[in-house]
Design a protein around this motif. Sequence first.
Motif, mmCIF file in Angstrom:
data_model
loop_
_atom_site.group_PDB
_atom_site.id
_atom_site.type_symbol
_atom_site.label_atom_id
_atom_site.label_comp_id
_atom_site.label_asym_id
_atom_site.label_seq_id
_atom_site.Cartn_x
_atom_site.Cartn_y
_atom_site.Cartn_z
ATOM 1 N N PHE B 150 0.833 -1.201 0.000
ATOM 2 C CA PHE B 150 0.000 0.000 0.000
ATOM 3 C C PHE B 150 0.874 1.260 0.000
ATOM 4 N N ALA B 151 1.954 1.203 0.757
ATOM 5 C CA ALA B 151 2.846 2.375 0.825
ATOM 6 C C ALA B 151 3.469 2.662 -0.535
ATOM 7 N N VAL B 152 3.847 1.603 -1.255
ATOM 8 C CA VAL B 152 4.429 1.820 -2.592
ATOM 9 C C VAL B 152 3.350 2.335 -3.549
ATOM 10 N N PHE B 153 2.160 1.770 -3.433
ATOM 11 C CA PHE B 153 1.033 2.223 -4.270
ATOM 12 C C PHE B 153 0.812 3.724 -4.073
ATOM 13 N N LYS B 154 0.879 4.158 -2.845
ATOM 14 C CA LYS B 154 0.591 5.548 -2.511
ATOM 15 C C LYS B 154 1.760 6.477 -2.840
ATOM 16 N N SER B 155 2.979 5.939 -2.810
ATOM 17 C CA SER B 155 4.129 6.855 -2.866
ATOM 18 C C SER B 155 5.049 6.655 -4.061
ATOM 19 N N PHE B 156 4.738 5.744 -4.951
ATOM 20 C CA PHE B 156 5.658 5.427 -6.056
ATOM 21 C C PHE B 156 6.085 6.712 -6.766
ATOM 22 N N PHE B 157 7.373 6.995 -6.742
ATOM 23 C CA PHE B 157 7.851 8.316 -7.161
ATOM 24 C C PHE B 157 7.521 8.687 -8.597
ATOM 25 N N ALA B 158 7.391 7.668 -9.463
ATOM 26 C CA ALA B 158 7.155 7.993 -10.873
ATOM 27 C C ALA B 158 5.833 8.725 -11.072
ATOM 28 N N GLN B 159 4.859 8.444 -10.240
ATOM 29 C CA GLN B 159 3.547 9.054 -10.449
ATOM 30 C C GLN B 159 3.057 9.852 -9.241
ATOM 31 N N LEU B 160 3.926 10.015 -8.260
ATOM 32 C CA LEU B 160 3.487 10.612 -6.996
ATOM 33 C C LEU B 160 3.069 12.072 -7.131
ATOM 34 N N VAL B 161 3.849 12.864 -7.822
ATOM 35 C CA VAL B 161 3.610 14.303 -7.747
ATOM 36 C C VAL B 161 2.826 14.890 -8.911
ATOM 37 N N ALA B 162 2.747 14.190 -10.015
ATOM 38 C CA ALA B 162 1.977 14.755 -11.130
ATOM 39 C C ALA B 162 1.295 13.678 -11.963
ATOM 40 N N GLY B 163 0.969 12.577 -11.331
ATOM 41 C CA GLY B 163 0.215 11.540 -12.009
ATOM 42 C C GLY B 163 1.078 10.718 -12.963
ATOM 43 N N PRO B 164 0.468 9.882 -13.784
ATOM 44 C CA PRO B 164 -0.958 9.652 -13.926
ATOM 45 C C PRO B 164 -1.595 9.182 -12.613
ATOM 46 N N ILE B 165 -2.891 9.506 -12.451
ATOM 47 C CA ILE B 165 -3.598 9.103 -11.237
ATOM 48 C C ILE B 165 -3.928 7.615 -11.388
ATOM 49 N N VAL B 166 -3.155 6.787 -10.694
ATOM 50 C CA VAL B 166 -3.356 5.342 -10.881
ATOM 51 C C VAL B 166 -4.441 4.829 -9.943
ATOM 52 N N ARG B 167 -5.148 3.838 -10.416
ATOM 53 C CA ARG B 167 -6.235 3.239 -9.631
ATOM 54 C C ARG B 167 -5.729 1.969 -8.971
ATOM 55 N N GLY B 168 -6.282 1.690 -7.806
ATOM 56 C CA GLY B 168 -5.865 0.499 -7.064
ATOM 57 C C GLY B 168 -6.013 -0.767 -7.871
ATOM 58 N N LYS B 169 -7.131 -0.853 -8.598
ATOM 59 C CA LYS B 169 -7.379 -2.125 -9.283
ATOM 60 C C LYS B 169 -6.369 -2.388 -10.404
ATOM 61 N N GLU B 170 -5.763 -1.333 -10.941
ATOM 62 C CA GLU B 170 -4.797 -1.581 -12.013
ATOM 63 C C GLU B 170 -3.347 -1.626 -11.484
ATOM 64 N N PHE B 171 -3.107 -1.033 -10.338
ATOM 65 C CA PHE B 171 -1.722 -0.930 -9.889
ATOM 66 C C PHE B 171 -1.378 -1.898 -8.758
ATOM 67 N N LEU B 172 -2.311 -2.087 -7.825
ATOM 68 C CA LEU B 172 -1.992 -2.948 -6.673
ATOM 69 C C LEU B 172 -1.631 -4.376 -7.084
ATOM 70 N N PRO B 173 -2.398 -4.993 -8.018
ATOM 71 C CA PRO B 173 -2.005 -6.363 -8.408
ATOM 72 C C PRO B 173 -0.592 -6.424 -8.986
ATOM 73 N N GLN B 174 -0.183 -5.365 -9.676
ATOM 74 C CA GLN B 174 1.180 -5.351 -10.246
ATOM 75 C C GLN B 174 2.236 -5.387 -9.148
ATOM 76 N N LEU B 175 1.927 -4.719 -8.036
ATOM 77 C CA LEU B 175 2.914 -4.657 -6.953
ATOM 78 C C LEU B 175 3.045 -5.990 -6.217
ATOM 79 N N HIS B 176 2.017 -6.828 -6.376
ATOM 80 C CA HIS B 176 2.088 -8.153 -5.727
ATOM 81 C C HIS B 176 2.873 -9.151 -6.579
ATOM 82 N N ARG B 177 2.879 -8.879 -7.883
ATOM 83 C CA ARG B 177 3.516 -9.831 -8.802
ATOM 84 C C ARG B 177 5.003 -9.539 -8.919
ATOM 85 N N ALA B 178 5.810 -10.566 -8.787
ATOM 86 C CA ALA B 178 7.250 -10.393 -9.015
ATOM 87 C C ALA B 178 7.516 -10.695 -10.488
ATOM 88 N N VAL B 179 7.677 -9.639 -11.286
ATOM 89 C CA VAL B 179 7.892 -9.882 -12.719
ATOM 90 C C VAL B 179 9.370 -10.161 -12.981
#
Lengths: 308, 455
Positions: B150-179
Amino acid sequence: MPSRRLLLLAATVLGLLFALEVLCRVQPEGLAAVAHRVRFKLALLHEKGPVDFVALGTSRSNDGLSPSLLQLGTGFSAATPSSSLPTLEFQAAHLGAQKRVFVELSRPQGDPTAMDADSTPAAGSWAGDPIGEWLHQHSALLQVRRAFALENLPRVLGLLAASSLDGSEWFRSRQLVETFRPPSPPEGVADDAAWRPQRFEVPPEPPELDEDGARVLVGYERALASLKAQGARVVLVGPPVGSGLRAEECTPERNRLRHTIALRTVTPLLDFTCAEVDDRWFVDGEHLSSPGRAKYSKALGDAARALP
Amino acid sequence: MLFHSATFLVSVTVLVALYWLAPWHRVRLQLLFLSSLVFYGWRHWPSVFLLLGSIAVNYTLGRLLESRRSKALLAFGVTINLSFLAYFKYGRFAVDQLISLGALVGVELEVPKPDAWMPLGISFFTFQVIAYLVDVYRKEIPAERSLLVFAVFKSFFAQLVAGPIVRGKEFLPQLHRAVPFELARIHRGAWLVLCGLFLKVGVADVLGDYVDYAWKFPETLGINNAWLTIYAYAAQLLADFWGYSTMAVGLALCFGLTLPVNFENPYGASSLRDFWTRWHITLSVWLRDYLYISLGGNRVSRGRAAFNRLVTMALGGLWHGAGWNYVIWGVLHAAWMELELVTQTFRARWPKWLGVVITFHVVVFLWIPFRAPSLAALGTMLSRLVSAPWDINTPTQTAVMTLGFLVLQKPLFSLVRAERADTLKPLAEVALAAAMVWLLLAYGSARQDFIYYVF
């Protein structure tokens, strides 16, 4: 092959930067001359060799003087579209030994444009970027990066053909405008009598200058001292201006400043600032057109020959 | 830290290497989180505490909302997030309005003004986390269990200060997957970072120098320079925000993450409605899903639906900044969209290019109040556009760059895509990369913040 593509992309970006950095370290002077308009004019003069006179000044002199029309021997226009005291002082310090130098006497801008205005940002703007600041201070490439601007590349050709140039071929930004304007002045303009330098009564004790006036005086004193120390005979010149600007420049206060500078530096002054020449000699009320350039160059040449 | 600073570019290169060298996914996330905090606190370290507090509060709220689906709790969560936004971003503006109102009725109010410090990107991460809470409430996504994710979802530097405004449903699953590490993905990311850097430094900042100067002294502009200013600003704004978003998407790709695309040739839109499906797409979608639909959307009477659109656009305008000019901008957009609705049948007979030309000019004109530093400057600029003498000097470089950038929108948008890195011929890619580096060196302007950082 993704690895090959990534490697190629990285090699292109980093390789180009590295190659240019090396080039800038091997040829710092040449690239600086291409990057900076002031350095370019000085390099052009250096390549051209000895001349009988040099004109220094702002865009008014740059657009308004053709050395060949002054009929004072071989001349060179080192004037550039800059109007700051640091520029004048830099030019004066690096001009080398010259026989005669015409120095434009106009009020430089209150906020002087530094020599490297068209180079990298000022150091203060690197706050929060220590690596950027380090590069700014240590990279030869960043110092002369404007040498790679497309519009500056023709300067390379200029330097190669310097012997056949007199410096007036460069930086006339109003050439395009002149092309679309009818030749001026039209028939019927008879202001020959106006094309001569003005004389003013100067009080025996020049008045106190305000802070800006004092700044201008000090700048000219330094520049002129530097030129004279290199053996040049210096003449101050006030170029003519259109009626609109004349109303601002030809005031008792401004006249006093110009003449005070001439007095304090013990330098002859050929002042056309108050010459009531026709507005149609100008492209924009400030910069002379092609016929205006011919007229002024001849008038200045005549006045200079009349000097003791 | 700015994306286009040398310090950032060097640091992020090292970070990408460390990220992929880390043997465990958890360590990678920890690296991302820590680097995001450094990135965010680089200019103003106390902001980090606001971010950390927001992470803790919203993580807890999400968990509570999942276990007890309460409208009151959701309202509390939304209110608490909006209250921070209101305080930091709109506090001074609100107090100023209050004082002006008092002066209007002859009362001299002495109201203390809130702290002038505005945390970077607060508008973006507030909207992101509100969407998350609403999605959890609507049971569209489960509440995130891992505090680190959740902390990475909320603070990921690439999109933290000026978007894109990412949605939980599209971003959170990515953070769980080890690609797995994939060079092709990094190649695509590097291509986008280079393109974005070029758009920002080589186009937006160069035009910005001219535009800023023109808006500082609008009363001195000739008619030609006044017109050039408004077109140059349209180009600057797009290049700036598109450049930033492109870099954000590229950076995320370097970490094996996918962010949504935020721009899709917006100046090629044939209507204002179409424009909003192409400009700042993630904000448009957010406003539609969480504001417009919540107000009733268009499943209400025609008048109410128009009102909903007006409110959505006005608030969308206000989201951009604390000033009446932004509200006016939003309202004018809404008004024009209503006009488009009324004339829909009539406009359907027009050729598409006519719609594109008209829409583009409407957008350009509506950027004028958006950019105006004050209502007085707005009035001056409008008057210079219709009655001012012709300036003898028009900056050729700005004119050529503005025209070139605006005319070449379609090919540029087809070039600045992650997948183009795969399909471009190697020689073309090398030539384009070399040209971009060359132009960046020769023309790149002094560094300026991304325009959308302040929104």
